[in-house]
Design a protein around this motif. Structure first.
Motif, PDB file in Angstrom:
ATOM      1  N   LEU A  22       0.837  -1.204   0.000  1.00 13.34           N
ATOM      2  CA  LEU A  22       0.000   0.000   0.000  1.00 13.34           C
ATOM      3  C   LEU A  22       0.872   1.254   0.000  1.00 13.34           C
ATOM      4  N   HIS A  23       1.986   1.208   0.735  1.00 11.11           N
ATOM      5  CA  HIS A  23       2.901   2.353   0.709  1.00 11.11           C
ATOM      6  C   HIS A  23       3.545   2.521  -0.658  1.00 11.11           C
ATOM      7  N   ILE A  24       3.952   1.419  -1.259  1.00  9.09           N
ATOM      8  CA  ILE A  24       4.561   1.490  -2.594  1.00  9.09           C
ATOM      9  C   ILE A  24       3.571   2.086  -3.597  1.00  9.09           C
ATOM     10  N   ALA A  25       2.312   1.674  -3.479  1.00 11.76           N
ATOM     11  CA  ALA A  25       1.290   2.167  -4.402  1.00 11.76           C
ATOM     12  C   ALA A  25       0.876   3.609  -4.085  1.00 11.76           C
ATOM     13  N   GLY A  26       1.347   4.113  -2.941  1.00  9.67           N
ATOM     14  CA  GLY A  26       1.011   5.489  -2.560  1.00  9.67           C
ATOM     15  C   GLY A  26      -0.451   5.650  -2.183  1.00  9.67           C
ATOM     16  N   ALA A  81      -1.658  -6.688  -4.913  1.00  9.10           N
ATOM     17  CA  ALA A  81      -0.662  -6.746  -5.990  1.00  9.10           C
ATOM     18  C   ALA A  81      -1.343  -6.684  -7.359  1.00  9.10           C
ATOM     19  N   LYS A  82      -2.500  -7.335  -7.444  1.00 13.30           N
ATOM     20  CA  LYS A  82      -3.246  -7.315  -8.699  1.00 13.30           C
ATOM     21  C   LYS A  82      -3.727  -5.892  -8.997  1.00 13.30           C
ATOM     22  N   LYS A  83      -4.307  -5.266  -7.973  1.00  4.81           N
ATOM     23  CA  LYS A  83      -4.810  -3.888  -8.133  1.00  4.81           C
ATOM     24  C   LYS A  83      -3.697  -2.944  -8.586  1.00  4.81           C
ATOM     25  N   PHE A  84      -2.508  -3.098  -7.992  1.00  8.68           N
ATOM     26  CA  PHE A  84      -1.446  -2.123  -8.227  1.00  8.68           C
ATOM     27  C   PHE A  84      -0.324  -2.672  -9.117  1.00  8.68           C
ATOM     28  N   ARG A  85      -0.607  -3.808  -9.762  1.00  5.20           N
ATOM     29  CA  ARG A  85       0.297  -4.369 -10.789  1.00  5.20           C
ATOM     30  C   ARG A  85       1.660  -4.808 -10.274  1.00  5.20           C
ATOM     31  N   LEU A 201       9.885   2.708  -0.637  1.00  6.04           N
ATOM     32  CA  LEU A 201       9.736   2.042   0.665  1.00  6.04           C
ATOM     33  C   LEU A 201      10.578   2.666   1.771  1.00  6.04           C
ATOM     34  N   ARG A 202      11.693   3.303   1.371  1.00  5.84           N
ATOM     35  CA  ARG A 202      12.688   3.746   2.344  1.00  5.84           C
ATOM     36  C   ARG A 202      12.085   4.571   3.480  1.00  5.84           C
ATOM     37  N   ASP A 203      11.292   5.571   3.136  1.00  6.08           N
ATOM     38  CA  ASP A 203      10.720   6.443   4.174  1.00  6.08           C
ATOM     39  C   ASP A 203       9.810   5.665   5.120  1.00  6.08           C
ATOM     40  N   TYR A 204       8.966   4.838   4.545  1.00  9.50           N
ATOM     41  CA  TYR A 204       8.045   4.058   5.370  1.00  9.50           C
ATOM     42  C   TYR A 204       8.836   3.179   6.337  1.00  9.50           C
ATOM     43  N   ILE A 205       9.835   2.489   5.810  1.00  5.60           N
ATOM     44  CA  ILE A 205      10.581   1.549   6.660  1.00  5.60           C
ATOM     45  C   ILE A 205      11.315   2.287   7.773  1.00  5.60           C
ATOM     46  N   GLN A 206      11.835   3.463   7.456  1.00  5.67           N
ATOM     47  CA  GLN A 206      12.504   4.224   8.520  1.00  5.67           C
ATOM     48  C   GLN A 206      11.525   4.705   9.583  1.00  5.67           C
TER      49      GLN A 206
END
Lengths: 213, 213
Positions: A22-26, A81-85, A201-206
């Protein structure tokens, strides 16, 4: 945009790859985390028991999408994953991602046995036996398979030439293994780091809650 | 038309829903069945060991599609279901099918323990304990879930208003439970019979090798 609401315990575990996706997809989402105090055996909160009762299979994680509840972690992540390819580009890539995640799920049965042995108050000796004979045996076999897949694929990802949900599932578990001092394969540490360093992902993971697993 | 070749042991087990799906789709395929004599522990045939070595994860079933090998039973059946349009009509139906099959996979761990206890030469008492405490407990919970899903859905199928791969997975296992005298839920017997009587399946089921599981 539909409203996405994953519900899980206050850990990474089987929900984190969905949160990462969800974070990757924004995509904004309501990240419902049930505190561990509410689920202690014998002391479960009313609220938790009610929430559990309403899930399709009496288990978490569940992803609510505009009120439609999807249970089972792989089904949840595959759906997103399907929704956001991020399922892979061809039916064959998609099947290969599915297969890797199911192989992971099989291996996780040994991980579960080990963690439950620790939490269930078994003797040191019993825990060591389950650790060495069940968990480590399965882990070594599984990690060799992942290493082989990465070596063969050469793109830095498990499947094809780009990120799929299988990378999120595997990389996040490798991070857990690292936290538990159970990851001693350099190429897999590098792979985990590569996924964890993706710009999306970097910001979310931090910033995310720090959890051992 | 690609060439489809599922390879498995000479039973139904984790390969049969894929075989059923290929029959429903009317697609010819090479049904490779390894005789049980070739896999007896300690007496495994050279041929079997070579075949196993070549699989992606050292396990069966594997589906070869024009030489591309897909392991893991759910990945295989989902792949075929996608090709022949039996995954469900919407992303939500597809996720629900995925979730039911993963819930089945979790329950099958208890079935596996029971079958292996029998085959592994454990004492009557140990087998009974695993049967009653592990297998039957998990089975009853799972079958109640399936009953509830069917009652709620009302179409006669698990998902939406038509056949999906999840129906094949569940119905074929219900048939196995019936063979083992482990199915005592009338509505589920009827459901199994309904799927087994589909016009596209009837002939195959009547003619296929008779196997207990």
């Amino acid at each position: 945009m539909p409203s996405y609401k994953p519900t899980y315990f206050d850990g990474r575990g089987f929900a984190e790859p969905a949160r990462m996706l969800l974070h990757i997809a924004g995509v904004p989402f309501e990240d419902v985390r049930i505190p561990f105090e509410e689920l202690m055996p014998g002391k479960q909160s009313e609220r938790f028991l009610e929430m559990k009762e309403k899930t399709p299979f009496g288990r978490f994680p569940v992803l609510s999408v505009d009120g439609f509840d999807i249970p089972q972690s792989s089904a949840i992540i595959r759906y997103l994953a399907k929704k956001f390819r991020y399922t892979g580009k061809t039916p064959e890539e998609q099947a290969w991602a599915d297969a890797i995640v199911d192989q992971f799920k099989d291996y996780m049965e040994s991980f579960r046995q080990f963690i439950y042995a620790q939490r269930g108050g078994k003797s040191e000796e019993e825990i060591k036996k389950i650790h060495d004979e069940v968990f480590v045996t399965a882990k070594e076999k599984f990690l060799e398979e992942i290493e082989r897949i990465l070596e063969k694929n050469r793109s830095g990802y498990l499947i094809g030439d780009g990120l799929t949900w299988a990378d999120l599932v595997i990389a996040d578990h490798l991070y857990t293994l690292g936290n538990l001092k159970e990851l001693e394969v350099k190429s897999l540490e590098e792979y985990k780091e590569r996924i964890y360093s993706l710009p999306e992902l970097r910001d979310y993971i931090q910033g995310r809650p720090q959890k051992e697993m």
